[in-house]
Design an enzyme around this catalytic site. Structure first.
Site, short mmCIF file in Angstrom:
data_model
loop_
_atom_site.label_atom_id
_atom_site.label_comp_id
_atom_site.label_asym_id
_atom_site.label_seq_id
_atom_site.Cartn_x
_atom_site.Cartn_y
_atom_site.Cartn_z
N HIS A 30 0.86 -1.18 0.00
CA HIS A 30 0.00 0.00 0.00
C HIS A 30 0.89 1.23 0.00
O HIS A 30 2.13 1.14 -0.07
CB HIS A 30 -0.95 -0.02 1.20
CG HIS A 30 -0.27 -0.25 2.52
ND1 HIS A 30 0.58 0.67 3.10
CD2 HIS A 30 -0.31 -1.31 3.38
CE1 HIS A 30 1.02 0.21 4.26
NE2 HIS A 30 0.50 -1.00 4.46
N HIS A 33 3.99 1.35 2.35
CA HIS A 33 5.18 0.64 1.87
C HIS A 33 5.90 1.46 0.80
O HIS A 33 7.14 1.56 0.81
CB HIS A 33 4.79 -0.70 1.25
CG HIS A 33 4.21 -1.69 2.19
ND1 HIS A 33 2.92 -2.14 2.09
CD2 HIS A 33 4.75 -2.36 3.24
CE1 HIS A 33 2.68 -3.04 3.02
NE2 HIS A 33 3.78 -3.19 3.75
N GLN A 57 7.48 -15.96 11.60
CA GLN A 57 6.96 -14.95 12.50
C GLN A 57 5.46 -15.05 12.73
O GLN A 57 4.86 -14.19 13.36
CB GLN A 57 7.32 -13.55 12.00
CG GLN A 57 6.66 -13.13 10.70
CD GLN A 57 7.31 -11.89 10.12
OE1 GLN A 57 8.45 -11.92 9.66
NE2 GLN A 57 6.59 -10.76 10.17
N GLY A 144 9.21 0.79 8.54
CA GLY A 144 8.17 1.72 8.96
C GLY A 144 8.03 1.80 10.46
O GLY A 144 8.26 0.82 11.19
N GLN A 150 9.07 -3.69 16.31
CA GLN A 150 9.87 -4.37 15.29
C GLN A 150 11.06 -3.50 14.89
O GLN A 150 12.19 -3.99 14.76
CB GLN A 150 9.03 -4.68 14.06
CG GLN A 150 9.83 -5.25 12.90
CD GLN A 150 8.95 -5.57 11.71
OE1 GLN A 150 8.37 -6.66 11.65
NE2 GLN A 150 8.84 -4.64 10.78
N LEU A 173 2.05 6.20 7.47
CA LEU A 173 1.06 6.87 6.62
C LEU A 173 -0.33 6.47 7.10
O LEU A 173 -0.55 5.32 7.50
CB LEU A 173 1.24 6.50 5.14
CG LEU A 173 2.02 7.51 4.31
CD1 LEU A 173 3.44 7.65 4.83
CD2 LEU A 173 2.01 7.15 2.83
N MET A 181 -2.21 2.91 7.77
CA MET A 181 -2.27 2.00 6.62
C MET A 181 -1.65 0.67 7.00
O MET A 181 -0.59 0.61 7.62
CB MET A 181 -1.56 2.61 5.43
CG MET A 181 -2.26 3.82 4.85
SD MET A 181 -1.43 4.44 3.37
CE MET A 181 -2.50 5.84 3.00
N SER A 183 -1.69 -3.76 5.60
CA SER A 183 -2.23 -4.80 4.73
C SER A 183 -3.42 -5.50 5.38
O SER A 183 -4.33 -5.96 4.69
CB SER A 183 -1.14 -5.84 4.41
OG SER A 183 -0.09 -5.23 3.69
N ARG A 184 -3.44 -5.56 6.71
CA ARG A 184 -4.53 -6.25 7.39
C ARG A 184 -5.81 -5.43 7.43
O ARG A 184 -6.86 -5.96 7.81
CB ARG A 184 -4.10 -6.64 8.81
CG ARG A 184 -3.07 -7.78 8.81
CD ARG A 184 -2.76 -8.27 10.21
NE ARG A 184 -2.02 -9.52 10.20
CZ ARG A 184 -0.70 -9.62 10.29
NH1 ARG A 184 0.04 -8.52 10.40
NH2 ARG A 184 -0.10 -10.81 10.26
#
Length: 281
Positions: A30, A33, A57, A144, A150, A173, A181, A183-184
């Site tokens: 998205h 990234h 992970q 990010g 992480q 973002l 933002m 992916s999930r």
């Protein structure tokens, strides 16, 4: 842009490079990234982006099998963002033999915050990141801030293994309503998507109170947890920490971060806001 599906392809693509700028991802890209890719491109080095859903992970009951894999669309986006090499290995390519040697993140970090709810997660992250660093051999890597813990783990990995890599942080973002933002986010139903910015709202309220002078961090975190629970979320944690150490924030802290993870239906969302403790609201 060149697509490398194997380690040999990657090595051939980087044969004449003297240190890349690297953005590790799990794909399903998205705008967040792509902002990291664009940030990497400002360093005058070939830009490599990895697209790999790392099984190490994910826990036994997590979403490894259903995690979105959108390679063709990802490659189109990467080419437009200025990526030079997309590295998209299969699991057998990244783990040609059983990965019995792994990086063990100290329990004080690996078992805290997200790690308390995802046992083994950060060991899996650190192991795959070290493997990717060994394959890509970057001089710059961009991660990010949305996954703040992480980022901290990766920076400690680089520091303690003396890796010659500058780890840079990309800003989170957000959608116009404040939702980070991710992916999930695609897992959310329309009704859940309308509720999803409540996580950002709860963290922002705690941050703003701290900026205004409040220093009872646990009460602020408890208020945020209660606010989300009353709205129907299942809260894993909300916590206020020292942004430079991830330990407890205190009088000596120059920077703070408020972090949260919570479930909205079947979807786990994370977010955080970092700030200077001397900032005004």
């Amino acid at each position: 842009m060149r697509l490398a599906r194997t380690v040999a392809d990657l090595q051939a693509a980087l044969a004449d490079a003297h240190g890349a700028a690297f953005v590790p991802t799990m794909g399903n890209l998205h705008a967040g990234h792509l902002s990291l890719v664009e940030q990497a491109g400002r360093h005058g080095r070939p830009v490599v982006t990895s697209l790999f859903v790392n099984p190490l992970q994910f826990g036994a009951d997590e979403d490894f099998e259903r995690y979105p894999r959108t390679l063709d669309a990802d490659c189109e986006k990467l080419a437009a963002a200025g990526c030079d090499v997309a590295f998209a290995p299969g699991t057998d390519e990244m783990y040609p033999v059983p990965q019995t040697f792994t990086v063990q993140v100290p329990g004080t970090l690996a078992g805290d915050l997200c790690g308390a709810f995802r046992p083994g997660h950060f060991d899996g992250v650190a192991t795959v990141v070290l493997k990717l660093f060994n394959l890509v051999r970057p001089r710059v890597a961009v991660f990010g801030k949305k996954d703040f813990q992480q980022l901290f783990v990766v920076r400690e990995l680089v520091r303690q293994f003396n890796l010659p890599i500058d780890v840079l942080a990309g800003e989170t973002l957000r959608e116009p309503d404040g939702l980070a933002m991710s992916s999930r986010n695609g897992y959310l139903s329309p009704a859940e998507r309308m509720q999803a910015p409540q996580l950002y709202g709860a963290l922002a309220a705690a941050r703003d109170a701290i900026r205004a002078g409040e220093r009872d961090y646990e009460t602020l975190a408890a208020t945020a947890r209660r606010r989300l629970s009353m709205a129907g979320w299942r809260v894993d944690y909300v916590a206020v920490r020292d942004a430079d150490t991830l330990g407890a924030a205190g009088p000596g802290s120059a920077r703070g971060v408020v972090l949260g993870a919570a479930w909205l239906g079947a979807t786990r969302l994370i977010d955080n806001l970092d700030f200077g403790l001397g900032e005004a609201a």
